[in-house]
Design a protein around this motif. Structure first.
Motif, PDB file in Angstrom:
ATOM      1  N   VAL A  31       0.835  -1.203   0.000  1.00  0.00           N
ATOM      2  CA  VAL A  31       0.000   0.000   0.000  1.00  0.00           C
ATOM      3  C   VAL A  31       0.868   1.250   0.000  1.00  0.00           C
ATOM      4  N   GLN A  32       1.954   1.241   0.800  1.00  0.00           N
ATOM      5  CA  GLN A  32       2.879   2.358   0.784  1.00  0.00           C
ATOM      6  C   GLN A  32       4.250   1.893   0.301  1.00  0.00           C
ATOM      7  N   ASP A  33       5.096   2.813  -0.032  1.00  0.00           N
ATOM      8  CA  ASP A  33       6.460   2.483  -0.461  1.00  0.00           C
ATOM      9  C   ASP A  33       7.220   1.938   0.738  1.00  0.00           C
ATOM     10  N   ALA A  34       7.592   0.650   0.673  1.00  0.00           N
ATOM     11  CA  ALA A  34       8.226  -0.001   1.816  1.00  0.00           C
ATOM     12  C   ALA A  34       9.563   0.641   2.160  1.00  0.00           C
ATOM     13  N   THR A  35      10.356   0.957   1.147  1.00  0.00           N
ATOM     14  CA  THR A  35      11.671   1.549   1.403  1.00  0.00           C
ATOM     15  C   THR A  35      11.533   2.913   2.067  1.00  0.00           C
ATOM     16  N   ASP A  36      10.663   3.752   1.536  1.00  0.00           N
ATOM     17  CA  ASP A  36      10.470   5.080   2.131  1.00  0.00           C
ATOM     18  C   ASP A  36       9.965   4.975   3.563  1.00  0.00           C
ATOM     19  N   PHE A  37       9.088   4.020   3.829  1.00  0.00           N
ATOM     20  CA  PHE A  37       8.559   3.857   5.185  1.00  0.00           C
ATOM     21  C   PHE A  37       9.673   3.450   6.149  1.00  0.00           C
ATOM     22  N   VAL A  38      10.508   2.507   5.739  1.00  0.00           N
ATOM     23  CA  VAL A  38      11.631   2.085   6.579  1.00  0.00           C
ATOM     24  C   VAL A  38      12.571   3.257   6.833  1.00  0.00           C
ATOM     25  N   LEU A  39      12.904   3.987   5.778  1.00  0.00           N
ATOM     26  CA  LEU A  39      13.817   5.115   5.927  1.00  0.00           C
ATOM     27  C   LEU A  39      13.238   6.175   6.861  1.00  0.00           C
ATOM     28  N   SER A  40      11.945   6.436   6.744  1.00  0.00           N
ATOM     29  CA  SER A  40      11.326   7.458   7.588  1.00  0.00           C
ATOM     30  C   SER A  40      11.337   7.065   9.060  1.00  0.00           C
ATOM     31  N   GLN A  41      11.386   5.766   9.327  1.00  0.00           N
ATOM     32  CA  GLN A  41      11.363   5.285  10.704  1.00  0.00           C
ATOM     33  C   GLN A  41      12.753   5.034  11.288  1.00  0.00           C
ATOM     34  N   LEU A  42      13.703   4.643  10.440  1.00  0.00           N
ATOM     35  CA  LEU A  42      14.948   4.097  10.966  1.00  0.00           C
ATOM     36  C   LEU A  42      16.232   4.719  10.418  1.00  0.00           C
ATOM     37  N   ALA A  43      16.144   5.623   9.456  1.00  0.00           N
ATOM     38  CA  ALA A  43      17.362   6.155   8.828  1.00  0.00           C
ATOM     39  C   ALA A  43      17.683   7.561   9.307  1.00  0.00           C
ATOM     40  N   ASP A  44      18.951   7.934   9.156  1.00  0.00           N
ATOM     41  CA  ASP A  44      19.348   9.316   9.410  1.00  0.00           C
ATOM     42  C   ASP A  44      18.572  10.242   8.471  1.00  0.00           C
ATOM     43  N   PRO A  45      18.242  11.453   8.914  1.00  0.00           N
ATOM     44  CA  PRO A  45      17.451  12.376   8.086  1.00  0.00           C
ATOM     45  C   PRO A  45      18.067  12.700   6.732  1.00  0.00           C
ATOM     46  N   GLU A  46      19.351  12.448   6.586  1.00  0.00           N
ATOM     47  CA  GLU A  46      20.028  12.735   5.310  1.00  0.00           C
ATOM     48  C   GLU A  46      19.386  12.002   4.135  1.00  0.00           C
ATOM     49  N   TRP A  47      18.629  10.933   4.412  1.00  0.00           N
ATOM     50  CA  TRP A  47      18.016  10.167   3.324  1.00  0.00           C
ATOM     51  C   TRP A  47      17.082  11.036   2.475  1.00  0.00           C
ATOM     52  N   GLN A  48      16.491  12.053   3.102  1.00  0.00           N
ATOM     53  CA  GLN A  48      15.564  12.913   2.369  1.00  0.00           C
ATOM     54  C   GLN A  48      16.289  13.802   1.358  1.00  0.00           C
ATOM     55  N   GLU A  49      17.475  14.251   1.707  1.00  0.00           N
ATOM     56  CA  GLU A  49      18.262  15.044   0.765  1.00  0.00           C
ATOM     57  C   GLU A  49      18.699  14.180  -0.413  1.00  0.00           C
ATOM     58  N   ILE A  50      19.058  12.946  -0.149  1.00  0.00           N
ATOM     59  CA  ILE A  50      19.418  12.019  -1.232  1.00  0.00           C
ATOM     60  C   ILE A  50      18.223  11.782  -2.139  1.00  0.00           C
ATOM     61  N   GLU A  51      17.037  11.684  -1.544  1.00  0.00           N
ATOM     62  CA  GLU A  51      15.814  11.522  -2.331  1.00  0.00           C
ATOM     63  C   GLU A  51      15.610  12.712  -3.270  1.00  0.00           C
ATOM     64  N   ARG A  52      15.875  13.915  -2.768  1.00  0.00           N
ATOM     65  CA  ARG A  52      15.716  15.106  -3.596  1.00  0.00           C
ATOM     66  C   ARG A  52      16.696  15.105  -4.775  1.00  0.00           C
ATOM     67  N   LEU A  53      17.918  14.625  -4.530  1.00  0.00           N
ATOM     68  CA  LEU A  53      18.890  14.530  -5.619  1.00  0.00           C
ATOM     69  C   LEU A  53      18.376  13.620  -6.730  1.00  0.00           C
ATOM     70  N   TRP A  54      17.761  12.515  -6.323  1.00  0.00           N
ATOM     71  CA  TRP A  54      17.196  11.585  -7.313  1.00  0.00           C
ATOM     72  C   TRP A  54      16.006  12.218  -8.028  1.00  0.00           C
ATOM     73  N   GLU A  55      15.125  12.860  -7.284  1.00  0.00           N
ATOM     74  CA  GLU A  55      13.955  13.494  -7.895  1.00  0.00           C
ATOM     75  C   GLU A  55      14.358  14.571  -8.896  1.00  0.00           C
ATOM     76  N   ASN A  56      15.492  15.241  -8.630  1.00  0.00           N
ATOM     77  CA  ASN A  56      15.978  16.290  -9.534  1.00  0.00           C
ATOM     78  C   ASN A  56      16.812  15.746 -10.684  1.00  0.00           C
ATOM     79  N   GLY A  57      16.986  14.430 -10.727  1.00  0.00           N
ATOM     80  CA  GLY A  57      17.737  13.822 -11.814  1.00  0.00           C
ATOM     81  C   GLY A  57      19.244  13.933 -11.678  1.00  0.00           C
ATOM     82  N   GLU A  58      19.731  14.264 -10.474  1.00  0.00           N
ATOM     83  CA  GLU A  58      21.180  14.431 -10.273  1.00  0.00           C
ATOM     84  C   GLU A  58      21.889  13.110 -10.023  1.00  0.00           C
ATOM     85  N   ILE A  59      21.152  12.103  -9.548  1.00  0.00           N
ATOM     86  CA  ILE A  59      21.710  10.764  -9.361  1.00  0.00           C
ATOM     87  C   ILE A  59      20.675   9.755  -9.852  1.00  0.00           C
TER      88      ILE A  59
END
Length: 245
Positions: A31-59
């Protein structure tokens, strides 16, 4: 919105013509993105900046996933507890049974994480389904668990530099193929199958590019449309409508 079966006038699909069914996982089966859910619960906040890089086509998505997974800070047991909170489409088990009864092989093809997917499927008695995904590696050499991704299914010519080259898997089969997806990781494969089910971002992408697809809300719609679609798969594709969910 009408289900796909309604949009196509209630014809019957000749399922013996189908060679392989491929399903995305995050946001499609789950129902939800499993990876994003895990990251939101258990990862350092830096994961969101990495997500933005991907959304912007930089990686690419492969690099994005590898960098994000390395930021998970949890014991394996804690990780599994979070995964056990993730629900799947309420009709997916029925869909898997529908396909099994008709000898239609179903494969999960995901740019997500194999352990996440298999853990979630196991809870619903569906861990017999083959899974093609990035491989989670856990190391405890430092005394604390560290998480890494390997990508044995990446393709050297993959246009999206994904960890899993979905196009590579679909083009390996020359007979009729069904693909079911919902998001950006499915864009590059959208024009490959003979029979495409799309919702969300994938449906909008296909509508904008005039790629034929069948809109769906859940796997109940997919079951209904596989029963009611046109008799020959290529004809069914020609009759599909452009729509967004």
């Amino acid at each position: 919105m009408d289900s796909v079966g309604q949009m196509n006038g209630g014809n019957v699909l000749r399922t013996d013509d189908l060679a392989q069914i491929y399903c995305d996982f995050d946001g499609t089966v789950s129902v939800q993105d499993a990876t994003d859910f895990v990251l939101s619960q258990l990862a350092d906040p830096e994961w969101q900046e990495i997500e933005r890089l991907w959304e912007n086509g930089e990686i690419g998505s492969g690099e994005c996933m590898r960098r994000q997974v390395s930021l998970i800070r949890a014991r394996p047991g804690q990780l599994d507890e979070v995964l056990d909170e993730i629900e799947i489409d309420p009709f997916f088990a029925s869909f898997a049974n529908f396909c099994a009864a008709r000898s239609l092989p179903v494969t999960i093809v995901s740019d997500g994480v194999d352990h996440f997917i298999r853990r979630i499927l196991r809870r619903h008695g569906l861990d017999h389904l083959p899974v093609v995904a990035n491989r989670l590696v856990v190391s405890t050499r430092t005394g604390q668990p560290q998480y890494f991704l390997s990508s044995p299914h990446a393709g050297p010519t993959c246009t999206t530099t994904a960890g899993v080259c979905k196009c590579r898997w679909l083009t390996a089969h020359k007979q009729e193929r069904v693909y079911i997806g919902d998001g950006r990781s499915d864009f590059c494969v959208a024009d490959k199958p003979e029979f495409l089910f799309a919702k969300g971002e994938l449906a909008r992408h296909c509508a904008e590019r005039e790629i034929p697809f069948f809109a769906y809300r859940d796997f109940g719609d997919v079951i209904a449309s596989l029963r009611k679609a046109a008799a020959h798969l290529p004809e069914a594709v020609e009759k599909s409508q452009y729509a967004t969910v």
